[in-house]
Write a protein that holds these residues in place. Structure first.
Motif, PDB file in Angstrom:
ATOM      1  N   VAL A 131       0.818  -1.212   0.000  1.00 36.06           N
ATOM      2  CA  VAL A 131       0.000   0.000   0.000  1.00 36.06           C
ATOM      3  C   VAL A 131       0.855   1.267   0.000  1.00 36.06           C
ATOM      4  CG1 VAL A 131      -0.216   0.335   2.508  1.00 36.06           C
ATOM      5  CG2 VAL A 131      -2.129   0.950   1.011  1.00 36.06           C
ATOM      6  N   GLY A 132       2.168   1.126   0.243  1.00 33.89           N
ATOM      7  CA  GLY A 132       3.049   2.288   0.270  1.00 33.89           C
ATOM      8  C   GLY A 132       3.334   2.787   1.671  1.00 33.89           C
ATOM      9  N   LYS A 133       3.217   1.892   2.648  1.00 34.59           N
ATOM     10  CA  LYS A 133       3.401   2.282   4.056  1.00 34.59           C
ATOM     11  C   LYS A 133       4.821   2.754   4.345  1.00 34.59           C
ATOM     12  CE  LYS A 133       2.513  -1.079   6.847  1.00 34.59           C
ATOM     13  NZ  LYS A 133       3.811  -1.621   7.301  1.00 34.59           N
ATOM     14  N   SER A 134       5.819   2.006   3.885  1.00 35.13           N
ATOM     15  CA  SER A 134       7.216   2.380   4.136  1.00 35.13           C
ATOM     16  C   SER A 134       7.552   3.715   3.485  1.00 35.13           C
ATOM     17  CB  SER A 134       8.158   1.291   3.620  1.00 35.13           C
ATOM     18  OG  SER A 134       7.941   0.068   4.289  1.00 35.13           O
ATOM     19  N   SER A 135       7.070   3.917   2.261  1.00 36.92           N
ATOM     20  CA  SER A 135       7.327   5.176   1.553  1.00 36.92           C
ATOM     21  C   SER A 135       6.678   6.348   2.279  1.00 36.92           C
ATOM     22  CB  SER A 135       6.793   5.095   0.119  1.00 36.92           C
ATOM     23  OG  SER A 135       7.484   4.113  -0.616  1.00 36.92           O
ATOM     24  N   LEU A 136       5.472   6.143   2.788  1.00 40.56           N
ATOM     25  CA  LEU A 136       4.790   7.207   3.533  1.00 40.56           C
ATOM     26  C   LEU A 136       5.566   7.574   4.790  1.00 40.56           C
ATOM     27  CD1 LEU A 136       1.076   7.737   4.247  1.00 40.56           C
ATOM     28  CD2 LEU A 136       2.599   7.434   6.204  1.00 40.56           C
ATOM     29  N   MET A 137       6.005   6.574   5.543  1.00 41.48           N
ATOM     30  CA  MET A 137       6.725   6.846   6.782  1.00 41.48           C
ATOM     31  C   MET A 137       8.053   7.547   6.493  1.00 41.48           C
ATOM     32  SD  MET A 137       5.892   3.295   8.833  1.00 41.48           S
ATOM     33  CE  MET A 137       6.780   3.764  10.321  1.00 41.48           C
ATOM     34  N   ASN A 138       8.751   7.115   5.472  1.00 37.13           N
ATOM     35  CA  ASN A 138      10.006   7.772   5.096  1.00 37.13           C
ATOM     36  C   ASN A 138       9.769   9.217   4.682  1.00 37.13           C
ATOM     37  OD1 ASN A 138      11.878   5.662   5.550  1.00 37.13           O
ATOM     38  ND2 ASN A 138      11.363   4.707   3.598  1.00 37.13           N
ATOM     39  N   THR A 139       8.668   9.460   3.966  1.00 31.65           N
ATOM     40  CA  THR A 139       8.330  10.822   3.551  1.00 31.65           C
ATOM     41  C   THR A 139       8.048  11.710   4.754  1.00 31.65           C
ATOM     42  OG1 THR A 139       7.430  10.055   1.432  1.00 31.65           O
ATOM     43  CG2 THR A 139       6.722  12.229   2.194  1.00 31.65           C
ATOM     44  N   LEU A 140       7.289  11.193   5.710  1.00 40.56           N
ATOM     45  CA  LEU A 140       6.998  11.969   6.922  1.00 40.56           C
ATOM     46  C   LEU A 140       8.273  12.329   7.674  1.00 40.56           C
ATOM     47  CD1 LEU A 140       3.870  10.150   8.424  1.00 40.56           C
ATOM     48  CD2 LEU A 140       3.935  12.382   7.309  1.00 40.56           C
ATOM     49  N   LEU A 141       9.244  11.423   7.660  1.00 43.48           N
ATOM     50  CA  LEU A 141      10.462  11.594   8.448  1.00 43.48           C
ATOM     51  C   LEU A 141      11.605  12.233   7.653  1.00 43.48           C
ATOM     52  CD1 LEU A 141      10.374   8.141  10.270  1.00 43.48           C
ATOM     53  CD2 LEU A 141       9.729  10.379  11.212  1.00 43.48           C
ATOM     54  N   ASN A 142      11.323  12.597   6.410  1.00 42.43           N
ATOM     55  CA  ASN A 142      12.346  13.195   5.539  1.00 42.43           C
ATOM     56  C   ASN A 142      13.560  12.282   5.391  1.00 42.43           C
ATOM     57  OD1 ASN A 142      10.792  15.614   5.277  1.00 42.43           O
ATOM     58  ND2 ASN A 142      11.604  16.319   7.243  1.00 42.43           N
ATOM     59  N   ARG A 143      13.295  10.993   5.314  1.00 34.76           N
ATOM     60  CA  ARG A 143      14.345  10.005   5.109  1.00 34.76           C
ATOM     61  C   ARG A 143      14.040   9.220   3.840  1.00 34.76           C
ATOM     62  NH1 ARG A 143      15.516  12.738   8.950  1.00 34.76           N
ATOM     63  NH2 ARG A 143      16.555  12.078  10.893  1.00 34.76           N
ATOM     64  N   LYS A 144      15.073   8.620   3.265  1.00 33.62           N
ATOM     65  CA  LYS A 144      14.866   7.842   2.048  1.00 33.62           C
ATOM     66  C   LYS A 144      14.709   6.351   2.329  1.00 33.62           C
ATOM     67  CE  LYS A 144      17.100  10.962  -1.246  1.00 33.62           C
ATOM     68  NZ  LYS A 144      18.147  11.117  -2.288  1.00 33.62           N
ATOM     69  N   LYS A 145      15.474   5.835   3.288  1.00 40.64           N
ATOM     70  CA  LYS A 145      15.492   4.393   3.471  1.00 40.64           C
ATOM     71  C   LYS A 145      15.485   3.966   4.940  1.00 40.64           C
ATOM     72  CE  LYS A 145      17.958   3.528  -0.876  1.00 40.64           C
ATOM     73  NZ  LYS A 145      19.158   2.919  -1.517  1.00 40.64           N
ATOM     74  N   LEU A 146      14.987   4.838   5.824  1.00 37.78           N
ATOM     75  CA  LEU A 146      14.948   4.443   7.233  1.00 37.78           C
ATOM     76  C   LEU A 146      14.009   3.259   7.421  1.00 37.78           C
ATOM     77  CD1 LEU A 146      15.721   4.986  10.202  1.00 37.78           C
ATOM     78  CD2 LEU A 146      13.710   6.478  10.350  1.00 37.78           C
ATOM     79  N   VAL A 147      12.815   3.364   6.848  1.00 36.08           N
ATOM     80  CA  VAL A 147      11.863   2.264   6.903  1.00 36.08           C
ATOM     81  C   VAL A 147      12.020   1.484   5.604  1.00 36.08           C
ATOM     82  CG1 VAL A 147       9.457   1.590   7.222  1.00 36.08           C
ATOM     83  CG2 VAL A 147      10.301   3.733   8.216  1.00 36.08           C
ATOM     84  N   LYS A 148      12.480   0.260   5.705  1.00 41.69           N
ATOM     85  CA  LYS A 148      12.811  -0.521   4.513  1.00 41.69           C
ATOM     86  C   LYS A 148      11.593  -1.227   3.936  1.00 41.69           C
ATOM     87  CE  LYS A 148      17.660  -1.299   5.714  1.00 41.69           C
ATOM     88  NZ  LYS A 148      17.667  -0.286   6.781  1.00 41.69           N
ATOM     89  N   VAL A 149      11.581  -1.293   2.619  1.00 42.42           N
ATOM     90  CA  VAL A 149      10.515  -1.984   1.904  1.00 42.42           C
ATOM     91  C   VAL A 149      10.875  -3.463   1.813  1.00 42.42           C
ATOM     92  CG1 VAL A 149       9.224  -2.156  -0.248  1.00 42.42           C
ATOM     93  CG2 VAL A 149      10.025   0.075   0.551  1.00 42.42           C
ATOM     94  N   SER A 150       9.956  -4.317   2.227  1.00 44.86           N
ATOM     95  CA  SER A 150      10.206  -5.756   2.166  1.00 44.86           C
ATOM     96  C   SER A 150      10.295  -6.225   0.720  1.00 44.86           C
ATOM     97  CB  SER A 150       9.094  -6.526   2.893  1.00 44.86           C
ATOM     98  OG  SER A 150       9.267  -7.918   2.727  1.00 44.86           O
ATOM     99  N   SER A 151      11.287  -7.075   0.425  1.00 45.36           N
ATOM    100  CA  SER A 151      11.435  -7.602  -0.926  1.00 45.36           C
ATOM    101  C   SER A 151      10.371  -8.635  -1.261  1.00 45.36           C
ATOM    102  CB  SER A 151      12.825  -8.235  -1.099  1.00 45.36           C
ATOM    103  OG  SER A 151      13.006  -9.277  -0.158  1.00 45.36           O
ATOM    104  N   THR A 152       9.756  -9.212  -0.228  1.00 45.93           N
ATOM    105  CA  THR A 152       8.691 -10.197  -0.422  1.00 45.93           C
ATOM    106  C   THR A 152       7.446  -9.718   0.318  1.00 45.93           C
ATOM    107  OG1 THR A 152      10.359 -11.944  -0.453  1.00 45.93           O
ATOM    108  CG2 THR A 152       8.052 -12.619  -0.239  1.00 45.93           C
ATOM    109  N   PRO A 153       6.479  -9.132  -0.403  1.00 45.28           N
ATOM    110  CA  PRO A 153       5.280  -8.593   0.252  1.00 45.28           C
ATOM    111  C   PRO A 153       4.581  -9.640   1.103  1.00 45.28           C
ATOM    112  CG  PRO A 153       5.352  -7.943  -2.054  1.00 45.28           C
ATOM    113  CD  PRO A 153       6.453  -8.954  -1.847  1.00 45.28           C
TER     114      PRO A 153
END
Length: 200
Positions: free
Chosen positions: A34-56
């Protein structure tokens, strides 16, 4: 919101592993992809703090991120991925219900859904879960940049009608885009409001 510090603290698989600090939690939940990791990274002004799982759907732990030494962002496992086994899904249910029903520091759950699609039955079931445990929810529609202005408005209106029929007339949705930043300030404003609240 000025972010002076944001760091990964730990992942847990049982409530016995919860951080001991008596500081508030803001949790994030939604279907896999759903884009949860991307949303959290956007809120925190980080690119890769919250990692996207390679296997959903394979991430089954609850992940904690300490923000400004003042509160936790709690990344809940995604749900609804078709390839997850029944045993894994039952484990997810058990962990989620334990967390939602017993963690007093939880101030609100940011519940995400993909604006390109209708609200699913699993989304409605999760919202019903939050209502049952009297947990405040902030409903966020992700990937708003993928829709035209007219389509976005129509999709939000359609989803709100479904949610109003199910949960009443006070439902609202924040349209969010991790690409454009749309909805970021509005979401932070609601998060900060919930962090200030004290439940009776």
């Amino acid at each position: 919101m000025k972010i002076t510090m944001a760091e990964y603290v730990k992942s847990i698989n049982t409530l016995e592993q919860l951080p001991n600090e008596n500081i508030p939690h803001i949790a994030f939940a939604g279907r896999s992809n759903v884009g949860k990791s991307s949303l959290m990274n956007t809120l925190l002004n980080r690119k890769k703090l919250v990692k996207v799982s390679s296997t959903p759907g394979k991430t089954r732990s609850i992940n904690f991120f300490l923000i400004n030494q003042a509160f936790y962002f709690v990344d809940l496992p995604g749900y609804g991925y078709a390839k997850v086994s029944k045993t894994m899904y039952r484990d997810w249910q058990k962990l989620m219900e334990s967390y939602l029903s017993s963690v007093g520091q939880l101030k609100a759950v940011v519940h995400l859904f993909d604006l390109r699609h209708p609200i699913t039955q699993m989304d409605k079931e999760f919202l019903a879960w939050l209502n049952y445990y009297d947990i405040d929810s902030i409903l966020v529609g992700t990937k708003a940049d993928k829709l035209s202005k007219n389509k976005l408005a129509a999709q939000i209106d359609s989803n709100l009608r479904v949610l109003d029929d199910e949960f009443g007339s006070n439902t609202s949705v924040i349209a969010f885009s991790s690409v454009t930043g749309k909805g970021k300030d509005e979401l932070w404003s609601l998060i900060l409001e919930h962090l200030k609240t004290t439940k009776k």
